[in-house]
Design a protein around this motif. Sequence first.
Motif, mmCIF file in Angstrom:
data_model
loop_
_atom_site.group_PDB
_atom_site.id
_atom_site.type_symbol
_atom_site.label_atom_id
_atom_site.label_comp_id
_atom_site.label_asym_id
_atom_site.label_seq_id
_atom_site.Cartn_x
_atom_site.Cartn_y
_atom_site.Cartn_z
ATOM 1 N N TRP A 281 0.830 -1.201 0.000
ATOM 2 C CA TRP A 281 0.000 0.000 0.000
ATOM 3 C C TRP A 281 0.862 1.247 0.000
ATOM 4 O O TRP A 281 2.015 1.221 0.445
ATOM 5 C CB TRP A 281 -0.931 0.015 1.218
ATOM 6 C CG TRP A 281 -2.015 -1.022 1.131
ATOM 7 C CD1 TRP A 281 -1.923 -2.329 1.487
ATOM 8 C CD2 TRP A 281 -3.332 -0.830 0.626
ATOM 9 N NE1 TRP A 281 -3.097 -2.978 1.235
ATOM 10 C CE2 TRP A 281 -3.996 -2.078 0.713
ATOM 11 C CE3 TRP A 281 -4.022 0.258 0.123
ATOM 12 C CZ2 TRP A 281 -5.308 -2.255 0.302
ATOM 13 C CZ3 TRP A 281 -5.350 0.093 -0.278
ATOM 14 C CH2 TRP A 281 -5.974 -1.148 -0.193
ATOM 15 N N PHE A 293 -8.201 -0.336 5.552
ATOM 16 C CA PHE A 293 -7.988 -0.185 4.114
ATOM 17 C C PHE A 293 -8.995 -1.059 3.357
ATOM 18 O O PHE A 293 -9.496 -2.064 3.883
ATOM 19 C CB PHE A 293 -6.571 -0.605 3.726
ATOM 20 C CG PHE A 293 -5.479 0.255 4.318
ATOM 21 C CD1 PHE A 293 -5.764 1.410 5.036
ATOM 22 C CD2 PHE A 293 -4.146 -0.092 4.156
ATOM 23 C CE1 PHE A 293 -4.753 2.183 5.579
ATOM 24 C CE2 PHE A 293 -3.135 0.666 4.687
ATOM 25 C CZ PHE A 293 -3.432 1.809 5.405
ATOM 26 N N VAL A 358 -3.167 0.761 -3.771
ATOM 27 C CA VAL A 358 -2.309 -0.416 -3.843
ATOM 28 C C VAL A 358 -1.223 -0.236 -4.901
ATOM 29 O O VAL A 358 -1.401 0.489 -5.886
ATOM 30 C CB VAL A 358 -3.140 -1.689 -4.141
ATOM 31 C CG1 VAL A 358 -4.096 -1.975 -3.006
ATOM 32 C CG2 VAL A 358 -3.870 -1.562 -5.460
#
Length: 422
Positions: A281, A293, A358
């Motif tokens: 991330w 997340f 990501v």
Amino acid sequence: MRFPSALVPFSLLASSLIACGSTPPFLVFRGEPGEKLAPVVGDPVRIQQPGYEVFNGAKSGYHFVHSADEWKALFPGGEIPPLPTDLNFTRKMMIIAVADGKKVTHVKVTKVLDTASAVHLFVRETMEGQNCKSDHDGNAYDAVITERLDKNIQVHVEVEPGKSCGAPPSARVTCRVGQGQWENKISAQPGETVECEAVPEVTGAFAIVDQAWHFTSIPGGSAAKMTFSKNNTHASFPVDGFGSYLVAFEVADEAGRKGTVQATVEVLPPKDGDTYVQFAWAHFDATDDPSTFPRVTLRITEDKTNPRVCAKDVSKKPDFCDIREQPPTVLYHLKGARDKFLVEASYQDERAKGGPYVCVRTFFNGAKVADQCDDNPRPPDSVWTVGLLDAKTATIGAPPPPPAPSDDPPPGKKPVKPGAKK
């Protein structure tokens, strides 16, 4: 050898006061640190301390005060302390020596001598010791009251070196993985836990009052956080990505002096000829909770007929698929693989604009090859197609084109015969 450091006009006096016969300019003789002053023959002048010494805020320098106006001019900040009630300026004067800066920690008027031609003021200034740190407010000063002497003045300043406070605090910092050797620089692999130990070292005059750990730097995308022992001499953290982790230990003593020592944990991809894919991330800070997340799964699928899939949610993983997870980072080791693979990220949750996003990074023979991130907003159940990964080089190219539409009719339907000509 001493020499006058300045021919200093009596800074306290306005021109109108000088015209009325006030103190003339005077010389300042300042010795080198540790140098003894040459003797002066004269009659000692009796000195007495004021009844109180609350003279903070006075201008730096050597001041011979003969009037209330001269006293007020000493305090440009506006807060003027009262004069001693028994100070009669017709018969007495006040002498104030004020240091210039905090490097002088103590000022003492040692004596006043009267000679035929001048009044000699002797002052001792004590300098801050080596590696010491002054904690007093304002400048050091001393004040005395003497009989009034309207003569030329010479000031003799003896500079006394302060006692050394010794070296600032320091520490010895080492780290290890598991039961390995304690060393200042170690290697680790993603998924392992590093433990670091600090041994404070004090050689100075002050005790340690605070000590703390922190990361000086961590690899991009790392979410590593430290846990600490009760006495704060040990810290541990999980390694979650390739790169360098610089671990710092800071100690502070009661004088406010600080020392910082670092240890290095190198996390390098193996040089084994295999491709490694890291799912990590970005665009978050240490205070963020990775459990908040969006849920995203990386899938690495063989680009062939009857493809096998390497992913966390696959119950029976192919023999080339080795996965190490250190949330929120996941490392995929494509063991011995030399084929091409379609790399995709499947979103179970929405990825809103401005939040963490990501990244997919690939490594081959100890070096990073590709680094691609998806910072686009994504709705739930969407897919980010990263590209076609070549396991022989760890490069990521464009995804394969979609299959061409078939000319065969859908099952269960017969082709329509062309109509008869009329």
